[in-house]
Design a protein around this motif. Sequence first.
Motif, short mmCIF file in Angstrom:
data_model
loop_
_atom_site.label_atom_id
_atom_site.label_comp_id
_atom_site.label_asym_id
_atom_site.label_seq_id
_atom_site.Cartn_x
_atom_site.Cartn_y
_atom_site.Cartn_z
N THR A 178 6.99 -23.17 31.78
CA THR A 178 7.36 -21.80 31.40
C THR A 178 8.74 -21.44 31.93
O THR A 178 9.54 -20.78 31.27
CB THR A 178 6.32 -20.79 31.90
OG1 THR A 178 5.03 -21.15 31.39
CG2 THR A 178 6.66 -19.39 31.45
N GLY A 179 9.06 -21.90 33.13
CA GLY A 179 10.38 -21.65 33.69
C GLY A 179 11.49 -22.24 32.85
O GLY A 179 12.57 -21.65 32.71
N LEU A 180 11.25 -23.42 32.27
CA LEU A 180 12.26 -24.04 31.41
C LEU A 180 12.58 -23.16 30.22
O LEU A 180 13.71 -23.17 29.70
CB LEU A 180 11.76 -25.40 30.93
CG LEU A 180 11.67 -26.49 32.01
CD1 LEU A 180 10.91 -27.70 31.46
CD2 LEU A 180 13.05 -26.90 32.49
N ALA A 181 11.61 -22.39 29.76
CA ALA A 181 11.82 -21.51 28.61
C ALA A 181 12.42 -20.17 29.00
O ALA A 181 13.21 -19.59 28.24
CB ALA A 181 10.50 -21.28 27.87
N LEU A 182 12.08 -19.66 30.17
CA LEU A 182 12.43 -18.29 30.52
C LEU A 182 13.63 -18.16 31.45
O LEU A 182 14.36 -17.17 31.39
CB LEU A 182 11.23 -17.58 31.17
CG LEU A 182 9.96 -17.46 30.33
CD1 LEU A 182 8.89 -16.71 31.12
CD2 LEU A 182 10.23 -16.77 29.02
N MET B 188 7.11 -18.18 40.78
CA MET B 188 8.39 -17.74 40.24
C MET B 188 8.30 -17.56 38.73
O MET B 188 8.87 -16.61 38.16
CB MET B 188 9.47 -18.75 40.60
CG MET B 188 10.88 -18.35 40.16
SD MET B 188 12.11 -19.47 40.86
CE MET B 188 13.57 -18.99 39.94
N GLU B 189 7.56 -18.45 38.06
CA GLU B 189 7.35 -18.30 36.62
C GLU B 189 6.63 -16.99 36.30
O GLU B 189 6.93 -16.34 35.30
CB GLU B 189 6.57 -19.49 36.08
CG GLU B 189 7.36 -20.79 36.08
CD GLU B 189 6.55 -21.96 35.57
OE1 GLU B 189 6.97 -22.58 34.59
OE2 GLU B 189 5.48 -22.25 36.15
N LEU B 190 5.69 -16.61 37.15
CA LEU B 190 5.00 -15.35 36.96
C LEU B 190 5.98 -14.19 36.99
O LEU B 190 5.92 -13.28 36.15
CB LEU B 190 3.94 -15.18 38.06
CG LEU B 190 3.18 -13.85 38.11
CD1 LEU B 190 2.49 -13.54 36.80
CD2 LEU B 190 2.18 -13.86 39.27
N ALA C 265 11.79 -10.25 20.83
CA ALA C 265 12.02 -10.95 19.57
C ALA C 265 13.43 -11.50 19.48
O ALA C 265 13.66 -12.58 18.91
CB ALA C 265 11.73 -10.02 18.39
N HIS C 266 14.39 -10.78 20.05
CA HIS C 266 15.77 -11.22 19.99
C HIS C 266 16.07 -12.37 20.94
O HIS C 266 17.15 -12.97 20.87
CB HIS C 266 16.71 -10.04 20.27
CG HIS C 266 16.75 -9.02 19.17
ND1 HIS C 266 17.06 -9.35 17.87
CD2 HIS C 266 16.48 -7.68 19.17
CE1 HIS C 266 17.01 -8.26 17.11
NE2 HIS C 266 16.65 -7.25 17.88
N MET C 267 15.15 -12.67 21.83
CA MET C 267 15.29 -13.85 22.69
C MET C 267 14.02 -14.70 22.54
O MET C 267 13.33 -15.01 23.50
CB MET C 267 15.52 -13.45 24.15
CG MET C 267 14.54 -12.46 24.72
SD MET C 267 14.94 -12.10 26.45
CE MET C 267 13.53 -11.08 26.91
N ALA C 268 13.74 -15.05 21.29
CA ALA C 268 12.49 -15.72 20.93
C ALA C 268 12.25 -16.98 21.76
O ALA C 268 13.17 -17.74 22.08
CB ALA C 268 12.52 -16.08 19.45
N ILE C 269 11.00 -17.19 22.12
CA ILE C 269 10.57 -18.32 22.95
C ILE C 269 9.60 -19.17 22.14
O ILE C 269 8.69 -18.64 21.49
CB ILE C 269 9.90 -17.81 24.24
CG1 ILE C 269 10.91 -17.03 25.09
CG2 ILE C 269 9.32 -18.97 25.04
CD1 ILE C 269 10.27 -16.21 26.17
N ASP C 270 9.77 -20.46 22.17
CA ASP C 270 8.87 -21.39 21.49
C ASP C 270 7.68 -21.65 22.42
O ASP C 270 7.65 -22.63 23.16
CB ASP C 270 9.60 -22.68 21.15
CG ASP C 270 8.75 -23.65 20.33
OD1 ASP C 270 7.54 -23.40 20.19
OD2 ASP C 270 9.29 -24.65 19.86
N TRP C 271 6.68 -20.78 22.36
CA TRP C 271 5.53 -20.91 23.25
C TRP C 271 4.73 -22.17 22.95
O TRP C 271 4.09 -22.74 23.85
CB TRP C 271 4.67 -19.67 23.18
CG TRP C 271 5.28 -18.50 23.89
CD1 TRP C 271 5.91 -17.43 23.33
CD2 TRP C 271 5.35 -18.30 25.32
NE1 TRP C 271 6.36 -16.57 24.32
CE2 TRP C 271 6.03 -17.09 25.53
CE3 TRP C 271 4.90 -19.04 26.41
CZ2 TRP C 271 6.27 -16.57 26.81
CZ3 TRP C 271 5.14 -18.54 27.69
CH2 TRP C 271 5.82 -17.32 27.87
N GLY C 272 4.73 -22.61 21.71
CA GLY C 272 4.07 -23.87 21.40
C GLY C 272 4.66 -25.02 22.18
O GLY C 272 3.96 -25.88 22.71
N ARG C 273 5.99 -25.02 22.26
CA ARG C 273 6.68 -26.04 23.04
C ARG C 273 6.36 -25.89 24.53
O ARG C 273 6.17 -26.88 25.25
CB ARG C 273 8.18 -25.94 22.81
CG ARG C 273 9.00 -27.03 23.47
CD ARG C 273 8.75 -28.36 22.80
NE ARG C 273 9.44 -29.44 23.49
CZ ARG C 273 9.21 -30.72 23.27
NH1 ARG C 273 8.33 -31.07 22.35
NH2 ARG C 273 9.87 -31.65 23.93
#
Length: 271
Positions: A140-144, A110-112, A213-221
């Motif tokens: 990844t799901g928590l972010a997206l 689902m994250e994919l 960019a307008h829905m920026a994701i903290d990929w480090g997190r």
Amino acid sequence: MSGNKVLYERRGEIALVTLNDPDRRNALSREIVRGLSEALDTALGEGTRAVVIAANGSAFCAGANIDDLRNGWMECPDPAEDPAVMFRRIAEFDRPVIAAVHGAAVGGGMELTLACDLVVAAEAAWFSMPELGHGVIPNTGLALLSRVVGTRKAFELILTRRRVSSVESLDMGLVNRIAPNDELTESALSLAGQIVESVPPGALKAARLNLRAHMAIDWGRVLSSPLDVPRNEWQEGLDAFTEKRAPDYGRFWAEIKENRGTRVLQSIEGE
């Protein structure tokens, strides 16, 4: 690519990438993660205009490979084999990426789909994020997910871990359209063709770049968040899954209660 666990072919100007490990329900093994990344490299090198990700077998993708999770993915994954790194690559790819989902898209599967720009689902497709029940998190799901369905619905799907049908997925925006099972791949390829046939590459890239960019994701997190889960909890969850038994999480709740009681007692004694 990567032992034929990921297949690659050209369909005109579109790259069709197919997960091909049906015996393991296309679980995101190290081999499949590497294969997907290699396929994206090939698509860019060949100058394809869009990518469609499909799958062979009964499931689109049954999530992370449990053996790999137990053997390093939770704490120190190789970036070349880390699903979250691959998801970021898809989300930030130079070309549109469309998922063609049949059967189950579970956990990492689902994250994919969330990392892709658009999703076409077969009538029989369904989605679920069962990670919490296994003592891990869908990092990844928590972010997206909340960016796709909203915060309340994201909480519901992650906390309850329930299955969502293709029809409900369409209603909540998880998928863009539903196609008959036997027309799924062609429908996704057709959608990709409609997108790229009359737009220039620079404008298309700029539109995707700025929308992200307008829905920026903290990929480090995203990459570090699995370390927030206590080791003993995810070990118990994954052991239980492998041993086909119910996990024993009661002892962890008991430890919290005991620790809280100890702190209260120490506070009283210190007064």
